[in-house]
Design an enzyme around this catalytic site. Structure first.
Site, PDB file in Angstrom:
ATOM      1  N   GLY A 130     -11.556  35.638 -35.067  1.00  0.00           N
ATOM      2  CA  GLY A 130     -12.047  35.849 -36.010  1.00  0.00           C
ATOM      3  C   GLY A 130     -13.038  34.857 -36.004  1.00  0.00           C
ATOM      4  O   GLY A 130     -14.259  34.812 -35.401  1.00  0.00           O
ATOM      5  N   GLU A 131     -13.331  33.742 -37.302  1.00  0.00           N
ATOM      6  CA  GLU A 131     -14.503  33.105 -37.091  1.00  0.00           C
ATOM      7  C   GLU A 131     -14.638  31.439 -36.701  1.00  0.00           C
ATOM      8  O   GLU A 131     -13.428  31.235 -37.218  1.00  0.00           O
ATOM      9  CB  GLU A 131     -15.474  33.527 -38.148  1.00  0.00           C
ATOM     10  CG  GLU A 131     -17.431  32.952 -37.480  1.00  0.00           C
ATOM     11  CD  GLU A 131     -17.029  31.723 -38.063  1.00  0.00           C
ATOM     12  OE1 GLU A 131     -17.919  31.112 -37.136  1.00  0.00           O
ATOM     13  OE2 GLU A 131     -16.947  30.408 -38.552  1.00  0.00           O
ATOM     14  N   SER A 132     -14.514  31.341 -35.765  1.00  0.00           N
ATOM     15  CA  SER A 132     -13.971  29.331 -35.361  1.00  0.00           C
ATOM     16  C   SER A 132     -14.581  28.802 -36.126  1.00  0.00           C
ATOM     17  O   SER A 132     -13.794  28.115 -36.544  1.00  0.00           O
ATOM     18  CB  SER A 132     -14.441  29.907 -33.948  1.00  0.00           C
ATOM     19  OG  SER A 132     -15.878  29.003 -33.503  1.00  0.00           O
ATOM     20  N   CYS A 189     -10.209  35.400 -28.281  1.00  0.00           N
ATOM     21  CA  CYS A 189     -11.709  35.293 -28.883  1.00  0.00           C
ATOM     22  C   CYS A 189     -11.861  34.134 -29.120  1.00  0.00           C
ATOM     23  O   CYS A 189     -11.495  33.073 -28.925  1.00  0.00           O
ATOM     24  CB  CYS A 189     -11.707  36.493 -29.511  1.00  0.00           C
ATOM     25  SG  CYS A 189     -13.986  36.664 -29.595  1.00  0.00           S
ATOM     26  N   ARG A 230     -19.636  29.545 -26.538  1.00  0.00           N
ATOM     27  CA  ARG A 230     -19.608  30.519 -28.560  1.00  0.00           C
ATOM     28  C   ARG A 230     -20.602  31.665 -28.261  1.00  0.00           C
ATOM     29  O   ARG A 230     -21.532  31.655 -27.087  1.00  0.00           O
ATOM     30  CB  ARG A 230     -19.234  30.175 -29.324  1.00  0.00           C
ATOM     31  CG  ARG A 230     -18.448  28.740 -29.797  1.00  0.00           C
ATOM     32  CD  ARG A 230     -18.173  27.860 -31.146  1.00  0.00           C
ATOM     33  NE  ARG A 230     -19.579  27.756 -31.306  1.00  0.00           N
ATOM     34  CZ  ARG A 230     -19.555  27.848 -32.730  1.00  0.00           C
ATOM     35  NH1 ARG A 230     -19.528  26.913 -33.647  1.00  0.00           N
ATOM     36  NH2 ARG A 230     -20.796  26.696 -33.071  1.00  0.00           N
ATOM     37  N   ILE A 255     -15.977  41.182 -28.000  1.00  0.00           N
ATOM     38  CA  ILE A 255     -16.715  40.841 -29.870  1.00  0.00           C
ATOM     39  C   ILE A 255     -17.452  39.880 -30.036  1.00  0.00           C
ATOM     40  O   ILE A 255     -17.037  38.296 -30.637  1.00  0.00           O
ATOM     41  CB  ILE A 255     -15.769  41.620 -30.996  1.00  0.00           C
ATOM     42  CG1 ILE A 255     -15.333  43.271 -30.677  1.00  0.00           C
ATOM     43  CG2 ILE A 255     -16.606  41.820 -32.386  1.00  0.00           C
ATOM     44  CD1 ILE A 255     -13.406  43.558 -31.171  1.00  0.00           C
ATOM     45  N   ARG A 256     -18.548  39.378 -29.769  1.00  0.00           N
ATOM     46  CA  ARG A 256     -18.563  38.096 -30.226  1.00  0.00           C
ATOM     47  C   ARG A 256     -18.284  37.567 -29.358  1.00  0.00           C
ATOM     48  O   ARG A 256     -17.482  36.255 -29.890  1.00  0.00           O
ATOM     49  CB  ARG A 256     -18.912  37.659 -31.929  1.00  0.00           C
ATOM     50  CG  ARG A 256     -20.283  38.527 -32.378  1.00  0.00           C
ATOM     51  CD  ARG A 256     -19.713  38.469 -33.777  1.00  0.00           C
ATOM     52  NE  ARG A 256     -19.261  38.629 -35.150  1.00  0.00           N
ATOM     53  CZ  ARG A 256     -18.596  38.067 -35.330  1.00  0.00           C
ATOM     54  NH1 ARG A 256     -19.118  37.289 -36.363  1.00  0.00           N
ATOM     55  NH2 ARG A 256     -17.400  38.384 -35.981  1.00  0.00           N
ATOM     56  N   HIS A 272     -10.027  40.641 -27.345  1.00  0.00           N
ATOM     57  CA  HIS A 272      -8.981  41.514 -28.360  1.00  0.00           C
ATOM     58  C   HIS A 272      -7.768  42.200 -27.775  1.00  0.00           C
ATOM     59  O   HIS A 272      -8.163  43.332 -27.668  1.00  0.00           O
ATOM     60  CB  HIS A 272      -9.931  41.918 -30.120  1.00  0.00           C
ATOM     61  CG  HIS A 272     -10.332  40.762 -29.843  1.00  0.00           C
ATOM     62  ND1 HIS A 272     -10.370  40.150 -31.343  1.00  0.00           N
ATOM     63  CD2 HIS A 272     -11.673  40.632 -29.542  1.00  0.00           C
ATOM     64  CE1 HIS A 272     -10.845  39.283 -31.602  1.00  0.00           C
ATOM     65  NE2 HIS A 272     -12.354  39.558 -31.405  1.00  0.00           N
ATOM     66  N   GLU A 320      -5.421  42.867 -28.655  1.00  0.00           N
ATOM     67  CA  GLU A 320      -4.478  43.501 -30.100  1.00  0.00           C
ATOM     68  C   GLU A 320      -5.246  44.461 -30.564  1.00  0.00           C
ATOM     69  O   GLU A 320      -5.016  45.545 -31.030  1.00  0.00           O
ATOM     70  CB  GLU A 320      -4.377  42.625 -31.020  1.00  0.00           C
ATOM     71  CG  GLU A 320      -5.725  41.799 -32.034  1.00  0.00           C
ATOM     72  CD  GLU A 320      -6.315  41.283 -31.163  1.00  0.00           C
ATOM     73  OE1 GLU A 320      -7.192  41.041 -32.145  1.00  0.00           O
ATOM     74  OE2 GLU A 320      -5.980  41.346 -30.214  1.00  0.00           O
TER      75      GLU A 320
END
EC number: 4.3.3.6
Length: 196
Positions: free
Chosen positions: A47-49, A79, A106, A134-135, A170, A172
């Protein structure tokens, strides 16, 4: 049956649940801190930390997750989940959970347009695992107590310390459930020790 929780604040929650169930364990979405008592292990998804931290504060998850880890219950961060677990985050004064003795950077592989897949040699797996980045963050440095599980392009992308597992990518988002299975085995080991 083993029950593994997935922190349901953001990220690919459903995909993690499907992967857990493909490994023969029960998956449970965790939306409130009091639900942690009902699971044997916990996955903190991507997600976004910064957003995830804000949600963790809003729903009062920080201390309960630390207590969960202190009991020896396994936690797997993927992630942004790795960032949440790290003891030190580059360009940030303080950690979020601080449960894994690593320093992370990050977005170290670039922004979303630079998302990519790479075959990784992962300790404990007999064939390469395709990591979806992803990022993604990466681990800049790890304490001696930390076992490096995988590297990509000279950067640490997966590490384990006692009951804490973290990766930059990721797992998953593929149909390969071997990393989830690795975590399920960690949870089984914890439960077996508890039964002795």
């Amino acid at each position: 049956m083993l029950t593994i929780g997935v922190l349901g604040l953001q990220g690919a929650v459903r995909e993690h649940i499907q992967s857990i169930e493909a490994c023969g364990a029960e998956g449970k979405i965790i939306k409130r801190a009091e639900e942690l008592v009902s699971v044997d292990g916990l996955i903190i998804p991507g997600g976004e930390s910064t957003t995830m931290r804000r949600l963790m504060d809003t729903y009062q998850f920080i201390e309960p997750i630390k207590a969960f880890a202190a009991k020896g219950k396994p936690i797997f961060g993927t992630c942004a989940g790795l960032i949440m677990l790290a003891k030190h985050i580059e360009d940030r004064d303080n950690a979020h959970l601080g449960l894994l003795n690593v320093s992370v950077a990050r977005n170290s592989f670039g922004r979303q347009v630079d998302s990519f897949e790479a075959d990784l040699e992962v300790k404990g797996l007999d064939a390469p695992f395709t990591g979806v980045f992803i990022r993604a963050p990466h681990i800049i440095s790890a304490d001696e107590s930390v076992e490096v599980m995988a590297e990509y392009d000279g950067r640490i992308v997966m590490a384990k310390e006692n009951n804490i597992l973290g990766c930059s990518f990721h797992p998953e988002l593929t149909d390969d459930h071997r990393l989830t299975q690795l975590f399920v085995e960690m949870v089984k080991t914890y439960k077996t020790k508890l039964a002795v």
